[in-house]
Design an enzyme around this catalytic site. Sequence first.
Site, PDB file in Angstrom:
ATOM      1  CG  LEU A 127      11.294 -11.704   7.084  1.00  0.00           C
ATOM      2  CD1 LEU A 127      12.686 -12.492   6.774  1.00  0.00           C
ATOM      3  CD2 LEU A 127       9.846 -12.152   5.595  1.00  0.00           C
ATOM      4  CD  GLU A 129      16.547  -7.098  10.064  1.00  0.00           C
ATOM      5  OE1 GLU A 129      17.213  -6.252   9.826  1.00  0.00           O
ATOM      6  OE2 GLU A 129      16.754  -8.334  10.353  1.00  0.00           O
ATOM      7  CB  ALA A 132      15.694  -6.682   5.391  1.00  0.00           C
ATOM      8  NE  ARG A 245       3.505 -13.292   0.188  1.00  0.00           N
ATOM      9  CZ  ARG A 245       4.706 -13.528   0.560  1.00  0.00           C
ATOM     10  NH1 ARG A 245       4.836 -14.193  -1.086  1.00  0.00           N
ATOM     11  NH2 ARG A 245       5.023 -12.619   0.502  1.00  0.00           N
ATOM     12  NE  ARG A 270     -28.433  10.433   0.631  1.00  0.00           N
ATOM     13  CZ  ARG A 270     -28.354  11.399   1.484  1.00  0.00           C
ATOM     14  NH1 ARG A 270     -29.209  11.619   2.714  1.00  0.00           N
ATOM     15  NH2 ARG A 270     -27.649  13.034   0.827  1.00  0.00           N
ATOM     16  N   GLY A 343     -20.773  11.916   1.558  1.00  0.00           N
ATOM     17  CA  GLY A 343     -20.337  12.150   2.296  1.00  0.00           C
ATOM     18  C   GLY A 343     -20.630  11.669   3.580  1.00  0.00           C
ATOM     19  CD  GLU A 366       0.861 -12.313   6.566  1.00  0.00           C
ATOM     20  OE1 GLU A 366       0.583 -13.329   5.408  1.00  0.00           O
ATOM     21  OE2 GLU A 366       0.472 -13.321   7.504  1.00  0.00           O
TER      22      GLU A 366
END
Length: 388
Positions: A127, A129, A132, A245, A270, A343, A366
């Site tokens: 679809l 472009e 678009a 969707r 951790r 980090g 989408e």
Amino acid sequence: MTKVNYFLTEEQQMIVELTRQIAEEKIIPVRAELDETEEFPWGIMKDLAQADLFGLYIPEEYGGLGGGCFENCLAVEQLAYGCIAITTTFAASALGGYPILLFGTDEQKAKYLPDIAAGKRLVAFGLTEAEAGSDAAGIRTAAIDEGDHWVINGTKQWITSGGEAEIYTIIAMTDRSKGARGATAFIVEKGDEGFSFGKKERKMGLRASSTRELVFNDCRIPKDRILGRRGQGFIIAMRTLDLARPGIGAIGVGLAQAALDEAVRYARQRIQFGQPIISFQAIQHMLADMATQTEASRALVYAIAKTIDAGAKNFSKLSAMAKLFPTDIAMKVTTDAVQILGGYGYMKDYPVEKMMRDAKILQIYEGTNQIQRNVIGQALNKEYANKQ
Ligand code: COS
């Protein structure tokens, strides 16, 4: 600990287990490498084909499993737990297949759906472009009726599985003066005269999925490749997106769950200031929000997908909600996961940096999440106008 019970049928539970197994055994081991090399995941597409998953949404008479939007959501959620680039390649095949399923003639369905269901031929949807994107009615690719065939000229941009798929459902203008009502849908096949592939994109995330231009240079296709009626192309595109969707929302759920799991695991092991960082309230509250938002996203996607499968009409608003909320949450949860890993989260040694890079596309493709808000807002405006 009790998990939310979504009361899945035995068959749905099997889909979840099968796709989770593929994510863990086939996808997770290769995702970092494919992200690095940007290689198309053909091996995994073959595994998904062998598991009959390409036919999930296709009726049994065409060799599919006869599932609906909900089954599709269950599958892509689990695959996305492994990698959303690979899942997007899989999901794009449903996006490309829906126009044929929804608007194809019996002949077109019989010709294309069995191969799509078997995973023998990938299908893609064209679809967008260069000029678009959100303004989908602004497409310039044009198709001219030349008697016994159509001639197409123009370029489609950012087409998922472009170059790799063999079947393309595309939207072209047959009468630009009519705007959205002047668009028509067509089926184009790899190898058609005048049809080639242009630039392959290099992307921030989603790197194992191919994103490429489709170039139509006096491309000739037979007359019977029109999908639906002349002038119906925009509606076909919108109906396709309405159905697809919630699947993007489900991909967001799978990704958020993966990032949450990484963050909890890390926070438990951790040690800082002499204790696991999960014992700090600052971290616990972040994880609590991440877990609650992920579950809320899942519940929303499942409820809306089931509503669609139950035969809902005019579900654009619901479909937009099912895409909007989980994908915004996926962006947030993956970002928070990186923050919790600190980090280490920013380094490629851990998977969360890829998850955060990948998540961004969910808010864009989408239909951007701004467009989803427009769709919801406009629907609310109409609903309330009717109430007065
Ligand atoms: N289902 C059926 N028909 C629909 C529809 C839907 N979901 N949405 C719109 N239509 C119809 C309208 O009813 C209207 O028909 P009439 O001409 O008979 O009145 C026609 O289509 C045009 O609708 P509208 O005026 O709302 O179109 P707009 O040009 O304003 O565009 C948006 C609407 C922005 C919603 C649409 O362009 C869009 O979804 N853009 C995002 C595109 C996208 O998702 N791109 C991602 C790439 S594809 S992976």
